[in-house]
Design an enzyme around this catalytic site. Structure first.
Site, PDB file in Angstrom:
ATOM      1  CD  GLN A 196     -28.314  16.312  50.622  1.00  0.00           C
ATOM      2  OE1 GLN A 196     -28.934  17.307  50.958  1.00  0.00           O
ATOM      3  NE2 GLN A 196     -27.139  16.016  51.127  1.00  0.00           N
ATOM      4  CB  SER A 197     -33.439  20.358  48.584  1.00  0.00           C
ATOM      5  OG  SER A 197     -33.788  20.294  49.910  1.00  0.00           O
TER       6      SER A 197
END
Ligand SMILES: [Zn+2]
Length: 696
Positions: free
Chosen positions: A24-25
């Site tokens: 996930q960023s």
């Protein structure tokens, strides 16, 4: 159907592991977008459905919270390594963008997957990068994922810039300014914070120097607020001592003048991938709107502060840091370390008798925290000693000795080289022997053949190691001097002292020579100045220099001259003494000639007994006393003196005399019992600085 995953998965794939890559960023996404994370972990079931055993599915999730655009993701590196080593049968990601958001990473992964026959799978299906069509599709997906990121970023950035252009962008305010509930920036309602900032601006206006502001804060024991930027206490106010960088930070920040600015700093990623902030010149700021909100100072005050800071920065100069050699005469500029605290010392100059005198100073604590200067070392003597040391070190005899030693070392190295070569030959023999044994064995006798093969491999490994080691050491030792280099070195040695002492050699060139020869110099000032010199190459020398005389010590009149004046005062007036000393070629401390003023001052400073007192002690009478003794008028006494009937001794330059009484035997008598005279009430301690002031 072309993209039926089960058709692509072969037995050879199932033998290897399945890797599920989860990312996930941002941390916020990790916390808030849990559904996506759950779906990513769900890929595990998908791998099982495709035929992988549960224990062969490996989840790589160490990149949670990292953007796909960055290539320093640890998990991704691990994934690539596993694929490269042929451990992976399939790589699963929720979508291509999870694996990589930049083309370089993505295509490298595809390339390696194709080489190792590894499948890639996303939610849409499985692909074999070794097949042209699949690879084309994956390439497109990667390009689109990168483009998507670009569009997202451009949209966000565009919004930010638009807001910034109008001055409506909310940015983290510096300490002392806060957004109120309506989103308007204003002064911090905390009175103490306000007071501190007003004090800072006021003190800078009064002193005109950031260093002086730091010193004033230290003197008054003031503490200053700072806003904590990260960690658990993020956003909280922390109180601590004011330092120089904080003062500069506040003074340079236009937001304290009520201006809205955007684009003062520009982030740039360098080749190592490290992001650095660069301060931009004012004409390149994206937005500057003066008087956008309430501030602590006016825009004009801000401008004038900038001007003052700029001026004093120029006055201090960049000479204090290690940098290129500059024009000033301080030989060791940028090479000096403080022997007390280990920091780099800066250079200052002062003028003495029209000449620039360097001084090495350790100013860090002074500048940053307003404390006392760590130490100051007069530079002239140090520079001279270093010059002499270099001329001594770089001379033909010393270099000839060094070259002799080098030749000696060289011959020893050749011997070592022969020994090392013998080692390689031995390893070669062993390996050939192992090879012959292996060749001779019956290939059907697997057990023996295997162990012989292993032995052969081992000897080959030893051989290659021995060869590498030999080559490495040989290269290390291969610094043989040719005859040409030899004579060039000797020529340099005879040129160096000449070049060094040539007055037309600029200071900067001399400094460059020092930098070629010396690593650094550590100074320590105690009873004397200790100078530790580290040459390039590691050799060290320590010098001990006496502390140079102070200015007043240099200008002091020699004690012998003072004694002579004392002696001459018995029989001569100060004017006569000045004449006598000048005729003998004697000079007072300042170097000028003697006159009555100088002699009087010296007599006074060194408490020499005035001539008047000396004559009185010898029993001579004043004019009035003489007149009373002879029972005549003073005029008659003077007239008799002129006619030679009486004897008088002048004690001042105005020809005032003391008289020999009748029957005087010219032998000194007991001191007269008169009350102390005016000239005896001089200061009782010799004041040397007085002498200097007077003569100067
Ligand atoms: Zn220091």
């Amino acid at each position: 159907m072309m993209n039926d995953p089960h058709q692509k998965v072969q037995a050879s794939h199932l033998k290897r592991n399945a890797y599920v890559y989860v990312r996930q960023s941002t941390l916020r996404q990790v916390l808030e977008n849990t559904e996506s994370t759950k779906r990513q972990y769900g890929l595990r079931q998908r791998a099982v459905a495709l035929g992988w055993a549960e224990e062969r599915v490996i989840v790589i999730d160490s990149d949670l919270g990292q953007s796909g655009a960055s290539s320093d993701r640890e998990g991704f590196q691990r994934l690539v390594a596993e694929v490269g080593m042929g451990h992976a049968g399939i790589v699963l990601g929720l979508e291509v963008s999870r694996l990589a958001r930049n083309s370089m990473d993505w295509h490298r992964l595809l390339e390696i997957c194709a080489l190792t026959d590894t499948l890639i799978s996303d939610e849409d299906g499985a692909y074999n990068p070794a097949h042209f069509n699949d690879r084309l599709l994956l390439g497109l997906k990667g390009t689109m994922s990168e483009a998507e990121l670009h569009v997202l970023r451009a949209r966000l950035q565009g919004g930010i810039l638009n807001k910034a252009r109008r001055g409506e962008l909310e940015m983290r305010p510096p300490v002392g300014l806060v957004y109120n509930s309506e989103g308007v920036l204003g002064l911090d309602p905390d009175r103490q914070v306000q007071h501190c900032l007003r004090w800072l601006f006021g003190t800078f206006a009064r002193t005109g120097s950031a260093c002086a502001t730091v010193r004033a804060a230290r003197l008054d024991h003031l503490v200053f607020p700072r806003r904590c930027r990260q960690g658990a206490r993020r956003g909280e106010l922390l109180w601590g001592e004011l330092d120089h960088s904080q003062v500069l930070h506040v003074l340079h920040n236009p937001r304290y003048a009520g201006a809205f600015v955007y684009g003062r700093y520009h982030a740039q990623r360098n080749v190592d991938g490290v992001v650095r902030m660069h301060r931009m010149p004012r004409e390149q700021w994206f937005a500057l709107i003066p008087d956008a909100h309430e501030g602590y100072i006016s825009w004009d005050e801000y401008e004038s502060n900038q001007l003052r800071l700029h001026e004093s920065a120029r006055a201090i100069g960049t000479d204090r840091h290690r940098g290129p050699a500059r024009e000033g005469p301080a030989l060791l500029q940028g090479l000096v370390l403080c022997g007390r605290c280990g920091r780099r010392m800066s250079v200052g100059y002062h003028s003495r008798l029209g000449q620039l005198c360097p001084e090495y100073r350790c100013m860090h604590e002074r500048i940053q925290h307003g404390e006392a200067v760590c130490q100051r070392v007069p530079g002239a003597g140090v520079d001279q000693a270093i010059g002499a040391l270099l001329v001594e070190a770089v001379n033909p005899v010393a270099l000839e000795v060094t070259l002799q030693v080098q030749r000696e070392l060289q011959s020893r190295l050749e011997e070592a080289d022969r020994l090392r070569h013998a080692q390689v030959e031995r390893a070669q023999y062993e390996s050939e022997l192992a090879q012959r044994r292996y060749m001779r064995v019956d290939p059907d006798n697997r057990l023996v053949a295997d162990s012989l093969e292993a032995h052969w491999n081992e000897t080959l490994r030893v051989l290659s190691e021995a060869r590498e080691e030999y080559a490495r050491r040989r290269e290390q030792d291969a610094h043989v001097l040719t005859q040409e280099q030899h004579s060039a070195i000797l020529a340099l040695a005879s040129d160096f002292p000449r070049l060094w002492s040539d007055p037309s050699t600029p200071d900067r060139e001399r400094k460059r020579m020092v930098r070629l020869l010396l690593e650094d110099v550590t100074l320590n000032r105690g009873e004397q100045i200790s100078v530790q010199v580290r040459f390039k190459g590691g050799a060290c020398r320590t010098l001990h220099l006496p502390l140079p005389l102070r200015y007043w010590q240099i200008r002091l009149t020699p004690a012998a001259v003072v004694d002579e004046i004392d002696h001459l005062l018995n029989d001569h007036t100060v004017l006569q003494i000045a004449g006598i000393l000048n005729a003998r070629g004697v000079r007072p401390g300042g170097g000028a000639t003697f006159n009555s003023r100088v002699v009087t001052r010296l007599a006074c400073t060194y408490h020499l007994k005035p001539r008047y007192d000396r004559l009185r002690e010898r029993g001579l009478l004043t004019l009035q006393e003489m007149a009373d003794t002879l029972q005549v008028t003073t005029t008659t006494v003077k007239r008799w003196l002129q006619r030679g009937l009486l004897r008088g001794h002048p004690y001042s330059d105005k020809n005032e005399c003391l008289y020999e009484p009748p029957g005087y035997d010219s032998q000194p008598k007991t001191p007269c019992a008169k009350p102390p005279l005016r000239r005896q009430s001089q200061a009782s301690v010799p004041n040397r600085s007085k002498e200097v002031q007077y003569e100067a």
